[in-house]
Structure formats: C-alpha cells, structure tokens
Design a protein around this motif. Sequence first.
Motif, PDB file in Angstrom:
ATOM      1  N   ASP A   1       0.879  -1.243   0.162  1.00 46.00           N
ATOM      2  CA  ASP A   1      -0.010  -0.108  -0.106  1.00 46.00           C
ATOM      3  C   ASP A   1       0.830   1.408  -0.199  1.00 46.00           C
ATOM      4  O   ASP A   1       1.781   1.437   0.775  1.00 46.00           O
ATOM      5  N   MET A   2       0.753   2.199  -1.042  1.00 37.01           N
ATOM      6  CA  MET A   2       1.763   2.999  -1.184  1.00 37.01           C
ATOM      7  C   MET A   2       0.871   4.217  -1.528  1.00 37.01           C
ATOM      8  O   MET A   2      -0.168   4.412  -2.167  1.00 37.01           O
ATOM      9  N   PRO A   3       1.459   5.510  -1.343  1.00 38.66           N
ATOM     10  CA  PRO A   3       0.685   6.799  -1.641  1.00 38.66           C
ATOM     11  C   PRO A   3       0.904   7.230  -3.080  1.00 38.66           C
ATOM     12  O   PRO A   3       1.785   6.503  -3.615  1.00 38.66           O
ATOM     13  N   GLY A   4       0.279   8.134  -3.535  1.00 40.10           N
ATOM     14  CA  GLY A   4       0.285   8.416  -4.811  1.00 40.10           C
ATOM     15  C   GLY A   4       1.563   9.491  -4.931  1.00 40.10           C
ATOM     16  O   GLY A   4       2.051  10.038  -4.185  1.00 40.10           O
ATOM     17  N   ALA A   5       2.249   9.486  -6.140  1.00 39.12           N
ATOM     18  CA  ALA A   5       3.309  10.551  -6.451  1.00 39.12           C
ATOM     19  C   ALA A   5       3.105  11.824  -6.279  1.00 39.12           C
ATOM     20  O   ALA A   5       1.516  12.257  -6.267  1.00 39.12           O
TER      21      ALA A   5
END
Lengths: 368, 124
Positions: free
Chosen positions: B42-46
């Motif tokens: 689970d990663m944030p957006g650029a």
Amino acid sequence: MDAKRTPLYDCHVEEGAKLVDFAGWQLPVQFSSILVEHEAVRQRGGLFDVSHMGRFRVKGPGALVSVLRAVSSDAASLEAGRCLYGLLLTEEAGIADDLFIYSPGGAPDELQLVVNAGNAAKDLALLMERATDAEWTDETDDTAMVALQGPAAQALLAPLTNLDLGAMRLHRFASGLVAGVEAMVSRTGYTGEDGFEIITAAGDGATLWRALRSAGAEPCGLGSRDVLRLEAAYPLWGHEIDEDTRPADVGLSFACRADVGGYIGGTAHQAYLDARPRKALVGLVMNSKRIARQGAEIRLAGDRVGAVTSGTYSPHCGTGIAMAHVANPERKSLKDRRAELIGAECVCVQGPTEIPATFVPLPFYRRS
Amino acid sequence: MAYPSELKYTEEHEWVKVDGDTVTVGITSYAAEELGDIVFVDMPGAGATVAKGDTFGTIESVKTVADLFAPVSGEIVAVNEALEDTPETVGEDPYGAGWIIKIKMSDPADLDALLSSEDYAAKL
C-alpha cells in the motif's frame, strides 16, 4: 525457559527451515514459502511436524468413566480404532481446550488423547483432577507426530506401510509399520484436505520424516498450517475458542453429548444453548487488499459489534479472509445470527486503518 | 544475506539509494525474509509529501503486516506501480525491481542519520 526441540528438529535444520518458538517448542514456521506450502497441501501432499501437540494416555478400570466426566463428546461410543473430536470445558462451559480422543481397543480401560501444545500442562492437570481409578501418562516427549495432508496423501503413504489405507475411513486409526517403524496412523487432520496423522516413538521420528520426504511429501510449516485451517474454518484455541467462549458461540455444540449431566460444564453448556449464545463466530472476506488480523474491531453501521479472531491472506479466495466474534444482542440461534449477517458489509478497524469487509458463510474452502 | 555497500539503511529495515537530490527506497533482504510471502504493498500516490519517520505505506504478507517509514523528508516523485500487480517482487528482488518509492529530498542532511551497510548488518 528455552523452547523445546521436537524429535524432528535435526530434520528441520537440515532442510533449512525457518524456526520459531511456538507454545514452548521450536518449530518450522516455513520451509520454502507459505504460499508454496499451501499449494503443496491443496494440490499434492504436505508434511508437518506436529510433535508439539500433547499426547496423553489414560489406563485403568476408570479410564473411560474419567474421560466421559472430563470431555464433552461421547467417548463411550468409540469402537476400537476410532477417534472423536471433543472439548474440555470449564464448570461454566468455557472451552478450556479442544482435543481428539482415540480408543485403541474399544475397551473402557484405555484411551488416548491429543491436545493443543499450549494447553497441554493445564489439560493434564484438569484430566487428573477429574479422574477416578485411572492413571494418566504424558507420552508427548516419548513420541513424534507428523501430519501428511493433501489429495496425494494416501498414494504417498501406501507404499511405505502394511496398513490398508483404502479401508481407513475418516476418524479411524490403526497401528502398523510405516517406513519400517511401528506407528499409529489416523485419518485425521487440520487442513481441510484428506490426510493422515502418524505417531511413532521419538527415536523413530526422523526415519519416518525422511521416508515420507523421499516419497515426495513436501515439508510444510506452521505458517501454511494456519492459512489452511483458517480456509477450512477450523477453530484455533486462543483465537476462535478460549475459556470465555462456549461451544454454542462457535458452532461446536455438535461435540457436546446429550447426557449433559455426565460431564463437567455440560449443564452450563445446555442452559447457555437454551438461552442462545451472546456472541457468534462468523466469516469475513476483505473488500480491499488489506487484511484484518486478530484484534481488529468490527463496526457494523458505525456500531462496534465484535472483533476479528484470526485473519490471513487466502490463496483459495485470492483475498484476505477472517473469522470473528460478533455480538448477538437479541440472543438468536447461531444459525439465525449468521444468516442475518451474510452479505452485510462492515468495517474492520485496525489501528488507523479501516478495512471494508463482507460477512460470508463458513468455511471458506471445502474440498471437492 | 547481502546488504549492498553502495546503499544506506534505516533501523526499520529499509534501504536508501542516493541519486543527486532524489532517493530510491525499498526494504532490505532481511525484512523481506522476515515478512515472507508479500501479497500487497500500500503506497501513497506520487506528489504526496512525507516527513522523515512518518508512516507512508504498509506491506501485507500472508503472515503479518509491516509499516513503511519515510527515511527522509521530501516529496514522493515516483512509486513502483508494477507492485500493484506483482507485490511479490519486493520479496524476490528487494534491491532491484522491488523498489518501492522515490523521494525528492527537502533536506539532504537527513541522510546523515542513515546507517552504512556494515552498521546495519551489525544491528541485526
């Protein structure tokens, strides 16, 4: 206290297993990967070291009477070579442990029990306290136990034994030779697949393990065992069941015989069942890629209704799955409480994360 | 287990590769081994900004879940979108195709607190 080694410890080290401390024992959590081992059991044949489980024998004229008083299921119905699931209850019908009873001779003077490792000492004390004219012995350290599980289990084991496995139906067992060593083989397991559990002398454990490995059984650890049992919706003590949970809460009333006055906790169990349970064991599938784990709080329409008891990623479902306890404030039957929740959406709150999930029927996996 | 000497490390088992004012971040082979089969990253957006030490994402494995901590402050300028479909890459190639995010540093002095390969290995 240092964690104990099972008789198969050297085999695990040779195979490069990753070992963890579990219930006071050093056991493999995985050999290759949980997903690979899960597949081995669902598709082929996996081999687990379950030597940590407590193995007790009771002998004497009061053996059967003592087990009947201590354990919920009907040990009196056991013919020679049959085994039976049962519960050790507290006076209040809390689940002190779940276990298997084996009757080697179908006679009232000798029975064997297999119990959870983490509860073994407590169980033995309870069993001794509840015994009359019977002597309990703990054979755990003198024996090794493995589980061979998967659709190929019978084909893998048959060439190694003189036992007629084809004639051995579910929850039957027999003693014979396996890989040249004396062993007790039962058609039992905890994975949702066909398979066998095999008990042999501690000194013969490594011979048995290596022979089954050479025959093609793939080594599996506690990690895949947990995923497999959760997909099959088998309860695990300390998660779905404990002393604050009663059989009626979790669908285990089937393991409580009708003669409720005859075993400790039976009367309390019946009264609770009649009044209907205060909580219900249910299944959940995650609607996001996050996975709710034990302790995650369940909110239904904003209200806190329960908590996750076990959660993992299910290769079978391709998503996260969980079992959970939810409140049953209207005291419906377990069946009715489950039925009204099926299909409802809830949120599993885990720290700062909210994971949407849907209530589903149990089990998640049933072999075809 | 290898900890490439050209990388810097955190006590939270992440590695940092410095390229000018931008760093690439991933998890170490030790962390990957401990997590086991990884099923979701689970990663944030650029474009998101992070402060050093903040949780910026999570890794779900079959066995457990682990938070990802920003090793430096700055703006996330890239995320490894391939991990959406193949999260297992993080475990299979933690220092290569399994990279997680790139951060444009707001304060390169943040790098001073990171560990060398030797120091990281000594803490395990």
